[in-house]
Design a protein around this motif. Sequence first.
Motif, PDB file in Angstrom:
ATOM      1  N   ARG A  55       0.805  -1.221   0.000  1.00 51.81           N
ATOM      2  CA  ARG A  55       0.000   0.000   0.000  1.00 51.81           C
ATOM      3  C   ARG A  55       0.842   1.278   0.000  1.00 51.81           C
ATOM      4  NH1 ARG A  55      -4.823   0.931  -0.626  1.00 51.81           N
ATOM      5  NH2 ARG A  55      -5.271   1.996   1.310  1.00 51.81           N
ATOM      6  N   ALA A  56       2.185   1.133  -0.030  1.00 44.38           N
ATOM      7  CA  ALA A  56       3.082   2.284  -0.064  1.00 44.38           C
ATOM      8  C   ALA A  56       4.051   2.112  -1.232  1.00 44.38           C
ATOM      9  CB  ALA A  56       3.851   2.416   1.241  1.00 44.38           C
ATOM     10  N   ALA A  57       4.535   3.228  -1.747  1.00 40.06           N
ATOM     11  CA  ALA A  57       5.462   3.169  -2.876  1.00 40.06           C
ATOM     12  C   ALA A  57       6.518   4.256  -2.742  1.00 40.06           C
ATOM     13  CB  ALA A  57       4.712   3.345  -4.195  1.00 40.06           C
ATOM     14  N   TRP A  58       7.689   3.970  -3.310  1.00 38.85           N
ATOM     15  CA  TRP A  58       8.769   4.958  -3.371  1.00 38.85           C
ATOM     16  C   TRP A  58       8.475   5.933  -4.498  1.00 38.85           C
ATOM     17  CZ3 TRP A  58      11.434   4.178   0.800  1.00 38.85           C
ATOM     18  CH2 TRP A  58      11.719   2.902   1.252  1.00 38.85           C
ATOM     19  N   LEU A  59       8.897   7.171  -4.329  1.00 37.71           N
ATOM     20  CA  LEU A  59       8.777   8.183  -5.381  1.00 37.71           C
ATOM     21  C   LEU A  59      10.128   8.850  -5.554  1.00 37.71           C
ATOM     22  CD1 LEU A  59       7.217  10.119  -7.291  1.00 37.71           C
ATOM     23  CD2 LEU A  59       6.768  11.529  -5.288  1.00 37.71           C
ATOM     24  N   ALA A  60      10.680   8.801  -6.756  1.00 38.14           N
ATOM     25  CA  ALA A  60      11.909   9.542  -7.084  1.00 38.14           C
ATOM     26  C   ALA A  60      11.657  10.290  -8.387  1.00 38.14           C
ATOM     27  CB  ALA A  60      13.110   8.610  -7.169  1.00 38.14           C
ATOM     28  N   GLY A  61      11.572   9.567  -9.495  1.00 36.10           N
ATOM     29  CA  GLY A  61      11.267  10.193 -10.781  1.00 36.10           C
ATOM     30  C   GLY A  61       9.776  10.253 -11.044  1.00 36.10           C
ATOM     31  N   GLY A  62       9.069   9.241 -10.577  1.00 34.72           N
ATOM     32  CA  GLY A  62       7.611   9.215 -10.674  1.00 34.72           C
ATOM     33  C   GLY A  62       7.040   8.472 -11.865  1.00 34.72           C
ATOM     34  N   THR A  63       7.860   8.125 -12.853  1.00 30.87           N
ATOM     35  CA  THR A  63       7.294   7.487 -14.045  1.00 30.87           C
ATOM     36  C   THR A  63       6.738   6.107 -13.739  1.00 30.87           C
ATOM     37  OG1 THR A  63       9.452   6.631 -14.746  1.00 30.87           O
ATOM     38  CG2 THR A  63       8.773   8.765 -15.624  1.00 30.87           C
ATOM     39  N   ARG A  64       7.413   5.335 -12.949  1.00 27.97           N
ATOM     40  CA  ARG A  64       6.942   3.992 -12.593  1.00 27.97           C
ATOM     41  C   ARG A  64       5.706   4.082 -11.705  1.00 27.97           C
ATOM     42  NH1 ARG A  64       7.364  -1.152 -14.345  1.00 27.97           N
ATOM     43  NH2 ARG A  64       7.482  -2.603 -12.631  1.00 27.97           N
ATOM     44  N   LEU A  65       5.721   5.011 -10.808  1.00 30.96           N
ATOM     45  CA  LEU A  65       4.604   5.197  -9.892  1.00 30.96           C
ATOM     46  C   LEU A  65       3.340   5.598 -10.636  1.00 30.96           C
ATOM     47  CD1 LEU A  65       3.833   5.228  -6.901  1.00 30.96           C
ATOM     48  CD2 LEU A  65       4.565   7.594  -6.828  1.00 30.96           C
ATOM     49  N   SER A 129      12.259   7.292 -24.777  1.00 34.93           N
ATOM     50  CA  SER A 129      12.574   8.627 -25.293  1.00 34.93           C
ATOM     51  C   SER A 129      13.418   9.417 -24.295  1.00 34.93           C
ATOM     52  CB  SER A 129      11.286   9.402 -25.568  1.00 34.93           C
ATOM     53  OG  SER A 129      10.641   9.722 -24.341  1.00 34.93           O
ATOM     54  N   ARG A 130      14.095  10.444 -24.804  1.00 38.33           N
ATOM     55  CA  ARG A 130      14.919  11.290 -23.931  1.00 38.33           C
ATOM     56  C   ARG A 130      14.067  11.952 -22.843  1.00 38.33           C
ATOM     57  NH1 ARG A 130      20.025  14.225 -24.696  1.00 38.33           N
ATOM     58  NH2 ARG A 130      20.105  15.728 -23.006  1.00 38.33           N
ATOM     59  N   GLN A 131      12.872  12.391 -23.178  1.00 30.17           N
ATOM     60  CA  GLN A 131      12.006  13.036 -22.193  1.00 30.17           C
ATOM     61  C   GLN A 131      11.710  12.078 -21.039  1.00 30.17           C
ATOM     62  OE1 GLN A 131      11.403  12.939 -25.446  1.00 30.17           O
ATOM     63  NE2 GLN A 131      11.203  15.039 -26.164  1.00 30.17           N
ATOM     64  N   HIS A 132      11.443  10.835 -21.362  1.00 31.15           N
ATOM     65  CA  HIS A 132      11.169   9.849 -20.327  1.00 31.15           C
ATOM     66  C   HIS A 132      12.439   9.535 -19.541  1.00 31.15           C
ATOM     67  CE1 HIS A 132       9.798   5.664 -19.007  1.00 31.15           C
ATOM     68  NE2 HIS A 132       9.051   6.528 -18.356  1.00 31.15           N
ATOM     69  N   ARG A 133      13.581   9.424 -20.232  1.00 31.85           N
ATOM     70  CA  ARG A 133      14.855   9.141 -19.547  1.00 31.85           C
ATOM     71  C   ARG A 133      15.240  10.260 -18.591  1.00 31.85           C
ATOM     72  NH1 ARG A 133      16.643   7.771 -24.909  1.00 31.85           N
ATOM     73  NH2 ARG A 133      17.896   9.665 -24.917  1.00 31.85           N
ATOM     74  N   ARG A 135      13.312  11.805 -16.611  1.00 29.42           N
ATOM     75  CA  ARG A 135      12.519  11.653 -15.386  1.00 29.42           C
ATOM     76  C   ARG A 135      12.674  10.262 -14.771  1.00 29.42           C
ATOM     77  NH1 ARG A 135      10.286  15.031 -11.981  1.00 29.42           N
ATOM     78  NH2 ARG A 135       9.289  16.201 -13.606  1.00 29.42           N
ATOM     79  N   ALA A 136      12.680   9.217 -15.604  1.00 25.03           N
ATOM     80  CA  ALA A 136      12.749   7.835 -15.103  1.00 25.03           C
ATOM     81  C   ALA A 136      14.068   7.574 -14.399  1.00 25.03           C
ATOM     82  CB  ALA A 136      12.576   6.862 -16.270  1.00 25.03           C
TER      83      ALA A 136
END
Length: 143
Positions: A55-65, A129-133, A135-136
């Motif tokens: 029920r909890a998740a890590w957040l760094a870049g946010g794309t996976r979340l 893509s570079r835009q995704h890289r 943030r990811a």
Amino acid sequence: MKEPLTPTLSPEGRGRFQEGTGNSRVNTWTGLERYHKPKSVRDAVAIMARAPKGRAAWLAGGTRLLARPRPDALSAVIDISRLGLSYIKAARSGIRIGAATPLQDLVEHAAVGAYASGLLAEAARTYTSRQHRNRATLGGTLS
């Protein structure tokens, strides 16, 4: 510097993350109750240990979340983006890469390009893509 996702809670208690400071809504979570911004890795791990399983998740870049199939199943997010986990360091035995390191940093860093004939840098470059890289993160991508 990349602008982090900005968490907000509505008066009804519904969680929402917005990119930057604009009004473009990225995702809405109806069950989000807590947004944690720990001051250390130790604090982050302790928060995750206390959270209900799954029920909890890590957040760094946010794309996976943000790509979670059921974001409404989350009750807590633990923001680790400011804990010093974004780094690439050359070591005697290879390279050390932090979990919050953006994939684009792997593409651009000289030590990563030289390691293992550049295979890691090339894999990161062709992943998306570079835009995704930008943030990811490595940790989110491997999770």
